[in-house]
Motif scaffolding. Structure first.
Motif, PDB file in Angstrom:
ATOM      1  N   ALA A  65     -43.012 -66.644 -29.425  1.00  0.00           N
ATOM      2  CA  ALA A  65     -44.338 -66.876 -28.904  1.00  0.00           C
ATOM      3  C   ALA A  65     -45.290 -67.088 -30.118  1.00  0.00           C
ATOM      4  CB  ALA A  65     -44.833 -65.699 -27.987  1.00  0.00           C
ATOM      5  N   ASP A  66     -46.748 -67.050 -29.778  1.00  0.00           N
ATOM      6  CA  ASP A  66     -47.597 -67.328 -30.919  1.00  0.00           C
ATOM      7  C   ASP A  66     -47.740 -66.186 -31.709  1.00  0.00           C
ATOM      8  OD1 ASP A  66     -47.869 -69.884 -30.122  1.00  0.00           O
ATOM      9  OD2 ASP A  66     -49.519 -69.523 -28.685  1.00  0.00           O
ATOM     10  N   ASN A  67     -47.707 -65.100 -31.279  1.00  0.00           N
ATOM     11  CA  ASN A  67     -47.978 -63.611 -31.990  1.00  0.00           C
ATOM     12  C   ASN A  67     -46.759 -63.029 -32.444  1.00  0.00           C
ATOM     13  OD1 ASN A  67     -50.718 -64.069 -31.241  1.00  0.00           O
ATOM     14  ND2 ASN A  67     -50.326 -63.014 -29.305  1.00  0.00           N
ATOM     15  N   PRO A  68     -46.761 -62.476 -33.635  1.00  0.00           N
ATOM     16  CA  PRO A  68     -45.451 -61.802 -34.070  1.00  0.00           C
ATOM     17  C   PRO A  68     -45.105 -60.632 -33.158  1.00  0.00           C
ATOM     18  CG  PRO A  68     -47.461 -61.886 -35.834  1.00  0.00           C
ATOM     19  CD  PRO A  68     -47.854 -62.099 -34.434  1.00  0.00           C
ATOM     20  N   GLY A  69     -43.891 -60.695 -32.855  1.00  0.00           N
ATOM     21  CA  GLY A  69     -43.295 -59.555 -31.895  1.00  0.00           C
ATOM     22  C   GLY A  69     -43.653 -59.640 -30.699  1.00  0.00           C
ATOM     23  N   VAL A  70     -44.082 -61.085 -30.239  1.00  0.00           N
ATOM     24  CA  VAL A  70     -44.138 -61.529 -28.743  1.00  0.00           C
ATOM     25  C   VAL A  70     -43.238 -62.625 -28.680  1.00  0.00           C
ATOM     26  CG1 VAL A  70     -45.700 -62.330 -27.271  1.00  0.00           C
ATOM     27  CG2 VAL A  70     -46.433 -60.641 -28.878  1.00  0.00           C
ATOM     28  N   VAL A  71     -42.418 -62.443 -27.559  1.00  0.00           N
ATOM     29  CA  VAL A  71     -41.567 -63.760 -27.523  1.00  0.00           C
ATOM     30  C   VAL A  71     -41.652 -64.310 -26.081  1.00  0.00           C
ATOM     31  CG1 VAL A  71     -39.806 -62.693 -28.978  1.00  0.00           C
ATOM     32  CG2 VAL A  71     -39.668 -61.974 -26.439  1.00  0.00           C
ATOM     33  N   ASP A  72     -40.898 -65.215 -25.683  1.00  0.00           N
ATOM     34  CA  ASP A  72     -40.667 -65.609 -24.253  1.00  0.00           C
ATOM     35  C   ASP A  72     -39.331 -65.861 -24.260  1.00  0.00           C
ATOM     36  OD1 ASP A  72     -43.573 -66.646 -24.149  1.00  0.00           O
ATOM     37  OD2 ASP A  72     -43.149 -68.417 -25.012  1.00  0.00           O
ATOM     38  N   SER A  73     -38.836 -65.455 -22.968  1.00  0.00           N
ATOM     39  CA  SER A  73     -37.530 -65.420 -22.874  1.00  0.00           C
ATOM     40  C   SER A  73     -37.024 -65.726 -21.281  1.00  0.00           C
ATOM     41  CB  SER A  73     -36.913 -63.764 -23.072  1.00  0.00           C
ATOM     42  OG  SER A  73     -37.498 -63.154 -21.837  1.00  0.00           O
ATOM     43  N   ALA A 123     -44.790 -64.536 -23.003  1.00  0.00           N
ATOM     44  CA  ALA A 123     -45.506 -63.445 -23.988  1.00  0.00           C
ATOM     45  C   ALA A 123     -45.321 -61.953 -23.767  1.00  0.00           C
ATOM     46  CB  ALA A 123     -46.928 -64.247 -23.956  1.00  0.00           C
ATOM     47  N   VAL A 124     -44.016 -61.623 -23.888  1.00  0.00           N
ATOM     48  CA  VAL A 124     -43.621 -60.272 -23.511  1.00  0.00           C
ATOM     49  C   VAL A 124     -43.382 -59.689 -25.101  1.00  0.00           C
ATOM     50  CG1 VAL A 124     -41.288 -60.778 -23.353  1.00  0.00           C
ATOM     51  CG2 VAL A 124     -42.336 -58.738 -22.397  1.00  0.00           C
ATOM     52  N   ASP A 125     -43.790 -58.244 -25.161  1.00  0.00           N
ATOM     53  CA  ASP A 125     -43.342 -57.481 -26.369  1.00  0.00           C
ATOM     54  C   ASP A 125     -41.912 -57.663 -26.719  1.00  0.00           C
ATOM     55  OD1 ASP A 125     -44.287 -55.891 -28.794  1.00  0.00           O
ATOM     56  OD2 ASP A 125     -43.081 -54.527 -27.555  1.00  0.00           O
ATOM     57  N   PHE A 126     -41.420 -57.988 -27.786  1.00  0.00           N
ATOM     58  CA  PHE A 126     -40.010 -57.861 -27.712  1.00  0.00           C
ATOM     59  C   PHE A 126     -39.223 -56.581 -27.796  1.00  0.00           C
ATOM     60  CE2 PHE A 126     -36.254 -57.586 -30.775  1.00  0.00           C
ATOM     61  CZ  PHE A 126     -35.180 -58.487 -30.355  1.00  0.00           C
ATOM     62  N   ASN A 127     -39.845 -55.665 -28.294  1.00  0.00           N
ATOM     63  CA  ASN A 127     -39.428 -54.247 -28.130  1.00  0.00           C
ATOM     64  C   ASN A 127     -39.356 -53.773 -26.674  1.00  0.00           C
ATOM     65  OD1 ASN A 127     -38.973 -53.838 -31.140  1.00  0.00           O
ATOM     66  ND2 ASN A 127     -40.885 -53.192 -31.244  1.00  0.00           N
ATOM     67  N   ARG A 128     -40.529 -53.971 -25.935  1.00  0.00           N
ATOM     68  CA  ARG A 128     -40.294 -53.586 -24.605  1.00  0.00           C
ATOM     69  C   ARG A 128     -39.354 -54.354 -23.587  1.00  0.00           C
ATOM     70  NH1 ARG A 128     -46.185 -53.801 -22.236  1.00  0.00           N
ATOM     71  NH2 ARG A 128     -45.215 -53.129 -20.401  1.00  0.00           N
ATOM     72  N   LEU A 129     -39.029 -55.596 -24.103  1.00  0.00           N
ATOM     73  CA  LEU A 129     -38.307 -56.477 -23.472  1.00  0.00           C
ATOM     74  C   LEU A 129     -36.640 -55.840 -23.793  1.00  0.00           C
ATOM     75  CD1 LEU A 129     -37.259 -58.682 -21.722  1.00  0.00           C
ATOM     76  CD2 LEU A 129     -37.087 -60.018 -24.067  1.00  0.00           C
ATOM     77  N   VAL A 130     -36.504 -55.413 -24.886  1.00  0.00           N
ATOM     78  CA  VAL A 130     -35.027 -54.929 -25.135  1.00  0.00           C
ATOM     79  C   VAL A 130     -34.766 -53.539 -24.601  1.00  0.00           C
ATOM     80  CG1 VAL A 130     -33.841 -54.017 -27.259  1.00  0.00           C
ATOM     81  CG2 VAL A 130     -35.084 -56.094 -27.597  1.00  0.00           C
ATOM     82  N   SER A 131     -36.071 -52.730 -24.741  1.00  0.00           N
ATOM     83  CA  SER A 131     -35.896 -51.675 -23.861  1.00  0.00           C
ATOM     84  C   SER A 131     -35.566 -51.657 -22.380  1.00  0.00           C
ATOM     85  CB  SER A 131     -37.475 -50.621 -24.020  1.00  0.00           C
ATOM     86  OG  SER A 131     -37.236 -49.596 -23.257  1.00  0.00           O
ATOM     87  N   PHE A 132     -36.267 -52.655 -21.817  1.00  0.00           N
ATOM     88  CA  PHE A 132     -35.945 -52.952 -20.451  1.00  0.00           C
ATOM     89  C   PHE A 132     -34.426 -53.428 -20.102  1.00  0.00           C
ATOM     90  CE2 PHE A 132     -36.227 -56.540 -17.101  1.00  0.00           C
ATOM     91  CZ  PHE A 132     -36.441 -55.661 -15.992  1.00  0.00           C
ATOM     92  N   ILE A 133     -33.932 -54.226 -20.934  1.00  0.00           N
ATOM     93  CA  ILE A 133     -32.623 -54.805 -20.786  1.00  0.00           C
ATOM     94  C   ILE A 133     -31.716 -53.578 -20.927  1.00  0.00           C
ATOM     95  CG2 ILE A 133     -30.866 -56.334 -22.134  1.00  0.00           C
ATOM     96  CD1 ILE A 133     -32.995 -58.212 -22.311  1.00  0.00           C
ATOM     97  N   ALA A 134     -31.937 -52.492 -21.913  1.00  0.00           N
ATOM     98  CA  ALA A 134     -31.104 -51.602 -22.058  1.00  0.00           C
ATOM     99  C   ALA A 134     -31.057 -50.643 -20.768  1.00  0.00           C
ATOM    100  CB  ALA A 134     -31.674 -50.598 -23.359  1.00  0.00           C
ATOM    101  N   GLN A 135     -32.439 -50.466 -20.228  1.00  0.00           N
ATOM    102  CA  GLN A 135     -32.349 -49.611 -19.024  1.00  0.00           C
ATOM    103  C   GLN A 135     -31.597 -50.276 -17.861  1.00  0.00           C
ATOM    104  OE1 GLN A 135     -35.952 -50.034 -16.854  1.00  0.00           O
ATOM    105  NE2 GLN A 135     -35.078 -48.611 -15.216  1.00  0.00           N
ATOM    106  N   LEU A 136     -31.759 -51.561 -17.737  1.00  0.00           N
ATOM    107  CA  LEU A 136     -30.907 -52.381 -16.982  1.00  0.00           C
ATOM    108  C   LEU A 136     -29.512 -52.115 -17.202  1.00  0.00           C
ATOM    109  CD1 LEU A 136     -33.205 -55.478 -15.961  1.00  0.00           C
ATOM    110  CD2 LEU A 136     -32.854 -53.243 -14.734  1.00  0.00           C
TER     111      LEU A 136
END
Length: 157
Positions: free
Chosen positions: A142-150, A114-127
């Motif tokens: 995941a259950d909510n729009p814009g939220v994913v499991d990864s 249940a992580v925000d997709f945009n925050r995950l992409v930003s995190f991956i870009a930083q790494l």
């Protein structure tokens, strides 16, 4: 069973045989044909949804700001797990991180729930700008729009 059939007349045997054929045909339809058709329809709907998601992701990537990546990636001081842990805390993703396990000294597997997709992409870009590449990534809605499991595996360059 055969003695029972021997007592029937030819007309009754034909009726029983016809009933048996009807039961077999209906059984094949109910237990083979219908499940096959339902699964085929579900897979087609899933493919259509995934194509829609891919189109959305491509449009989202086009709208993301392009960052300058230096030719020489910064060195990671200490262990990879410590570096990743600090980066996770800086991004505020430690609440969504469900598992982090090193694979040798140059790879690490991470699972987010249940992580925000945009925050995950930003995190991956930083790494990525810090010298890590994605070896494997799996993202599911995941259950909510814009939220994913990864689940992702990062490897040191």
């Amino acid at each position: 069973m055969l003695s029972l059939l021997e007592r029937y007349t030819l007309r009754e045997k034909m009726i029983v045989g016809l009933a048996l054929v009807v039961v077999i045909v209906l059984g094949v339809h109910a237990f083979v044909v219908e499940p096959y058709q339902e699964r085929t329809l579900a897979l087609r709907e899933q493919i259509a949804q995934q194509r829609s998601d891919l189109a959305w992701m491509r449009s989202a990537v086009a709208g993301m700001p392009a960052g300058e990546i230096s030719a020489a990636a910064p060195q990671i001081s200490g262990t990879l797990a410590n570096f990743i842990d600090k980066a996770v805390r800086r991004q505020g993703l430690s609440g969504q991180l469900s598992q982090m396990s090193p694979i040798g000294s140059d790879e690490i597997r991470m699972r987010y729930n249940a992580v925000d997709f945009n925050r995950l992409v930003s995190f991956i870009a930083q790494l990525n700008s810090n010298g890590l590449d994605i070896k494997d990534i799996r993202i599911s809605a995941a259950d909510n729009p814009g939220v994913v499991d990864s689940s992702l595996v990062l490897v040191r360059r």
